[in-house]
Design a protein around this motif. Sequence first.
Motif, mmCIF file in Angstrom:
data_model
loop_
_atom_site.group_PDB
_atom_site.id
_atom_site.type_symbol
_atom_site.label_atom_id
_atom_site.label_comp_id
_atom_site.label_asym_id
_atom_site.label_seq_id
_atom_site.Cartn_x
_atom_site.Cartn_y
_atom_site.Cartn_z
ATOM 1 N N ALA A 98 -5.680 -6.247 13.964
ATOM 2 C CA ALA A 98 -5.883 -6.584 12.426
ATOM 3 C C ALA A 98 -5.149 -5.555 11.761
ATOM 4 C CB ALA A 98 -7.401 -6.347 12.310
ATOM 5 N N ASN A 99 -4.564 -6.054 10.605
ATOM 6 C CA ASN A 99 -3.713 -5.024 9.824
ATOM 7 C C ASN A 99 -4.702 -4.549 8.694
ATOM 8 O OD1 ASN A 99 -1.878 -3.605 8.561
ATOM 9 N ND2 ASN A 99 -0.892 -5.493 7.555
ATOM 10 N N ASP A 100 -5.757 -3.732 8.996
ATOM 11 C CA ASP A 100 -6.600 -3.273 8.038
ATOM 12 C C ASP A 100 -7.431 -2.045 8.609
ATOM 13 O OD1 ASP A 100 -8.508 -4.279 10.018
ATOM 14 O OD2 ASP A 100 -9.637 -5.473 9.031
ATOM 15 N N LYS A 105 -1.477 -10.324 8.328
ATOM 16 C CA LYS A 105 -2.778 -9.544 8.132
ATOM 17 C C LYS A 105 -2.804 -9.082 9.727
ATOM 18 C CE LYS A 105 -5.280 -12.008 4.939
ATOM 19 N NZ LYS A 105 -6.514 -13.159 4.592
ATOM 20 N N THR A 134 0.743 -1.327 0.046
ATOM 21 C CA THR A 134 0.109 -0.015 0.040
ATOM 22 C C THR A 134 0.833 1.171 -0.003
ATOM 23 O OG1 THR A 134 0.077 0.145 2.252
ATOM 24 C CG2 THR A 134 -1.742 -1.257 1.282
#
Length: 206
Positions: free
Chosen positions: A200-202, A185, A144
Amino acid sequence: ANPPKWLRPSVIDDQQFAVVSQQRDLYLVGISNRGAPHLAEIAHAKLSADAVTPPVVRGENLLLVTRGQQQDMVQTFQLPSLSGESQFALPGRLALGPHVAGELLLVSTIGGNLQAYTIDGESLWTHPLQCELPVGAPVVEPATQNIVLATSTGTVLRIDAADGRLVSEMRVGQPLADGPIVLGKRIALRAVDGTVLLVANDGGEP
Protein backbone atom coordinates in the motif's frame (compact mmCIF):
# COMPACT_ATOMS: atom_id res chain seq x y z
CA ALA A 1 46.35 -1.94 -26.99
CA ASN A 2 43.38 -3.21 -25.03
CA PRO A 3 39.98 -1.84 -26.12
CA PRO A 4 38.38 0.65 -23.71
CA LYS A 5 35.88 -0.59 -21.15
CA TRP A 6 32.71 1.48 -20.86
CA LEU A 7 30.24 2.19 -18.10
CA ARG A 8 26.52 2.21 -18.96
CA PRO A 9 25.59 5.08 -21.34
CA SER A 10 23.11 7.75 -20.24
CA VAL A 11 20.54 9.11 -22.69
CA ILE A 12 20.40 12.90 -23.01
CA ASP A 13 17.58 12.99 -25.58
CA ASP A 14 16.57 11.11 -28.72
CA GLN A 15 19.69 12.39 -30.51
CA GLN A 16 22.45 12.26 -27.90
CA PHE A 17 23.93 10.13 -25.12
CA ALA A 18 26.88 10.39 -22.74
CA VAL A 19 29.28 7.59 -21.91
CA VAL A 20 32.42 7.29 -19.80
CA SER A 21 35.24 4.78 -20.10
CA GLN A 22 37.34 3.19 -17.39
CA GLN A 23 40.25 4.99 -19.06
CA ARG A 24 38.82 8.29 -17.71
CA ASP A 25 37.36 9.54 -20.99
CA LEU A 26 33.92 11.17 -20.97
CA TYR A 27 32.16 11.56 -24.32
CA LEU A 28 29.00 13.21 -25.54
CA VAL A 29 27.90 11.32 -28.65
CA GLY A 30 25.16 12.23 -31.10
CA ILE A 31 23.66 11.35 -34.45
CA SER A 32 25.34 13.15 -37.34
CA ASN A 33 23.40 13.60 -40.59
CA ARG A 34 26.42 14.51 -42.68
CA GLY A 35 26.22 11.82 -45.33
CA ALA A 36 24.61 8.66 -44.07
CA PRO A 37 23.38 9.06 -40.46
CA HIS A 38 26.05 7.87 -38.04
CA LEU A 39 27.24 8.35 -34.46
CA ALA A 40 29.79 11.12 -33.96
CA GLU A 41 31.64 12.67 -31.04
CA ILE A 42 30.18 16.01 -29.99
CA ALA A 43 32.40 16.73 -26.99
CA HIS A 44 35.08 15.05 -24.90
CA ALA A 45 36.48 15.61 -21.42
CA LYS A 46 39.34 13.88 -19.64
CA LEU A 47 38.60 12.91 -16.03
CA SER A 48 41.20 13.38 -13.32
CA ALA A 49 40.15 10.19 -11.49
CA ASP A 50 38.36 6.90 -12.18
CA ALA A 51 34.60 7.09 -12.68
CA VAL A 52 32.58 4.87 -10.35
CA THR A 53 29.14 5.69 -11.76
CA PRO A 54 27.68 6.30 -15.22
CA PRO A 55 26.82 9.92 -16.05
CA VAL A 56 23.54 11.35 -14.77
CA VAL A 57 21.66 14.13 -16.57
CA ARG A 58 20.29 17.00 -14.54
CA GLY A 59 18.96 19.87 -16.65
CA GLU A 60 21.86 21.38 -18.60
CA ASN A 61 24.44 19.50 -16.57
CA LEU A 62 26.02 16.07 -16.56
CA LEU A 63 27.12 14.56 -13.24
CA LEU A 64 29.15 11.53 -12.26
CA VAL A 65 31.04 10.26 -9.23
CA THR A 66 34.79 9.68 -9.31
CA ARG A 67 37.06 7.93 -6.84
CA GLY A 68 39.02 10.15 -4.47
CA GLN A 69 41.77 9.11 -2.10
CA GLN A 70 39.64 9.30 1.04
CA GLN A 71 36.26 10.48 -0.27
CA ASP A 72 34.42 10.08 -3.54
CA MET A 73 33.78 13.20 -5.59
CA VAL A 74 30.75 14.43 -7.56
CA GLN A 75 31.91 16.06 -10.79
CA THR A 76 29.67 18.30 -12.88
CA PHE A 77 30.05 19.20 -16.57
CA GLN A 78 28.00 21.64 -18.62
CA LEU A 79 26.10 20.34 -21.64
CA PRO A 80 26.73 20.15 -24.53
CA SER A 81 30.36 21.32 -24.33
CA LEU A 82 31.40 19.22 -21.28
CA SER A 83 33.17 22.38 -20.12
CA GLY A 84 32.96 24.27 -16.83
CA GLU A 85 33.94 21.28 -14.74
CA SER A 86 33.28 21.63 -11.01
CA GLN A 87 33.33 19.12 -8.17
CA PHE A 88 32.53 18.60 -4.51
CA ALA A 89 33.45 15.89 -2.02
CA LEU A 90 31.07 13.35 -0.51
CA PRO A 91 31.45 12.47 3.18
CA GLY A 92 32.85 9.01 2.39
CA ARG A 93 32.56 6.28 -0.23
CA LEU A 94 29.49 6.14 -2.47
CA ALA A 95 26.99 3.35 -1.76
CA LEU A 96 24.18 4.39 -4.13
CA GLY A 97 23.48 7.20 -6.53
CA PRO A 98 23.74 9.85 -7.63
CA HIS A 99 20.00 10.11 -8.24
CA VAL A 100 18.15 13.20 -9.45
CA ALA A 101 14.94 13.66 -7.47
CA GLY A 102 13.18 16.85 -8.49
CA GLU A 103 15.55 19.69 -7.60
CA LEU A 104 17.69 17.44 -5.41
CA LEU A 105 20.75 15.34 -6.01
CA LEU A 106 20.60 12.30 -3.70
CA VAL A 107 23.49 10.06 -2.73
CA SER A 108 24.08 7.57 0.07
CA THR A 109 27.43 6.66 1.54
CA ILE A 110 28.63 3.28 2.79
CA GLY A 111 27.51 2.69 6.37
CA GLY A 112 26.26 6.25 6.55
CA ASN A 113 23.53 8.57 5.46
CA LEU A 114 21.27 9.70 2.67
CA GLN A 115 22.55 13.11 1.58
CA ALA A 116 20.66 15.77 -0.39
CA TYR A 117 22.58 18.37 -2.38
CA THR A 118 21.89 21.16 -4.82
CA ILE A 119 23.40 20.89 -8.28
CA ASP A 120 26.19 23.21 -7.03
CA GLY A 121 27.12 20.88 -4.18
CA GLU A 122 25.42 22.74 -1.33
CA SER A 123 24.45 20.23 1.36
CA LEU A 124 20.73 20.64 2.14
CA TRP A 125 20.08 17.87 4.63
CA THR A 126 21.24 14.49 5.91
CA HIS A 127 19.04 11.55 6.84
CA PRO A 128 20.64 8.73 8.90
CA LEU A 129 20.08 5.28 7.39
CA GLN A 130 21.24 3.31 10.44
CA CYS A 131 23.66 1.32 8.24
CA GLU A 132 20.84 0.16 5.93
CA LEU A 133 21.73 -0.02 2.23
CA PRO A 134 19.27 1.60 -0.22
CA VAL A 135 18.22 -0.39 -3.29
CA GLY A 136 16.89 0.92 -6.58
CA ALA A 137 16.34 4.61 -7.27
CA PRO A 138 14.51 6.89 -4.83
CA VAL A 139 11.22 8.28 -6.15
CA VAL A 140 9.65 11.67 -5.37
CA GLU A 141 5.86 11.58 -5.06
CA PRO A 142 4.55 14.73 -6.82
CA ALA A 143 1.50 15.11 -4.56
CA THR A 144 3.35 14.93 -1.23
CA GLN A 145 6.94 15.79 -2.21
CA ASN A 146 7.99 12.80 -0.14
CA ILE A 147 10.98 10.73 -1.22
CA VAL A 148 10.14 7.00 -1.26
CA LEU A 149 13.21 4.88 -0.59
CA ALA A 150 13.57 1.09 -0.24
CA THR A 151 16.38 -0.65 1.66
CA SER A 152 17.94 -4.09 1.35
CA THR A 153 16.58 -5.20 4.71
CA GLY A 154 12.98 -4.78 3.54
CA THR A 155 12.09 -1.29 4.74
CA VAL A 156 10.24 1.37 2.75
CA LEU A 157 10.97 4.88 3.99
CA ARG A 158 9.18 8.12 3.23
CA ILE A 159 11.37 11.15 3.71
CA ASP A 160 10.32 14.78 3.42
CA ALA A 161 12.22 16.21 0.44
CA ALA A 162 12.25 19.67 2.03
CA ASP A 163 14.17 18.84 5.20
CA GLY A 164 15.04 15.12 5.30
CA ARG A 165 12.56 14.38 8.08
CA LEU A 166 11.27 10.80 8.33
CA VAL A 167 7.56 10.80 7.44
CA SER A 168 6.82 7.08 7.71
CA GLU A 169 8.49 3.68 7.79
CA MET A 170 7.08 0.34 6.62
CA ARG A 171 8.64 -3.12 6.83
CA VAL A 172 7.60 -5.56 4.12
CA GLY A 173 9.01 -8.70 5.75
CA GLN A 174 11.43 -9.68 2.99
CA PRO A 175 14.90 -8.52 1.91
CA LEU A 176 14.68 -6.30 -1.15
CA ALA A 177 16.77 -6.16 -4.31
CA ASP A 178 15.12 -3.31 -6.23
CA GLY A 179 12.43 -0.67 -6.16
CA PRO A 180 10.43 1.33 -5.42
CA ILE A 181 8.08 1.95 -8.34
CA VAL A 182 5.03 4.03 -7.38
CA LEU A 183 1.88 2.76 -9.09
CA GLY A 184 -0.89 5.01 -7.83
CA LYS A 185 -2.05 3.56 -4.52
CA ARG A 186 0.52 0.76 -4.63
CA ILE A 187 4.29 0.53 -4.55
CA ALA A 188 6.06 -2.24 -6.47
CA LEU A 189 9.24 -3.76 -5.02
CA ARG A 190 11.41 -6.70 -6.01
CA ALA A 191 12.54 -9.12 -3.31
CA VAL A 192 15.93 -10.85 -3.48
CA ASP A 193 14.24 -14.14 -4.51
CA GLY A 194 12.70 -12.42 -7.55
CA THR A 195 9.21 -12.03 -6.10
CA VAL A 196 7.44 -8.80 -7.04
CA LEU A 197 5.72 -7.26 -4.02
CA LEU A 198 2.87 -4.77 -4.12
CA VAL A 199 2.41 -2.77 -0.93
CA ALA A 200 0.00 0.00 0.00
CA ASN A 201 1.20 3.47 -0.88
CA ASP A 202 0.09 4.99 2.42
CA GLY A 203 2.80 4.04 4.87
CA GLY A 204 0.67 1.25 6.29
CA GLU A 205 0.98 -2.50 6.22
CA PRO A 206 1.43 -4.50 2.97
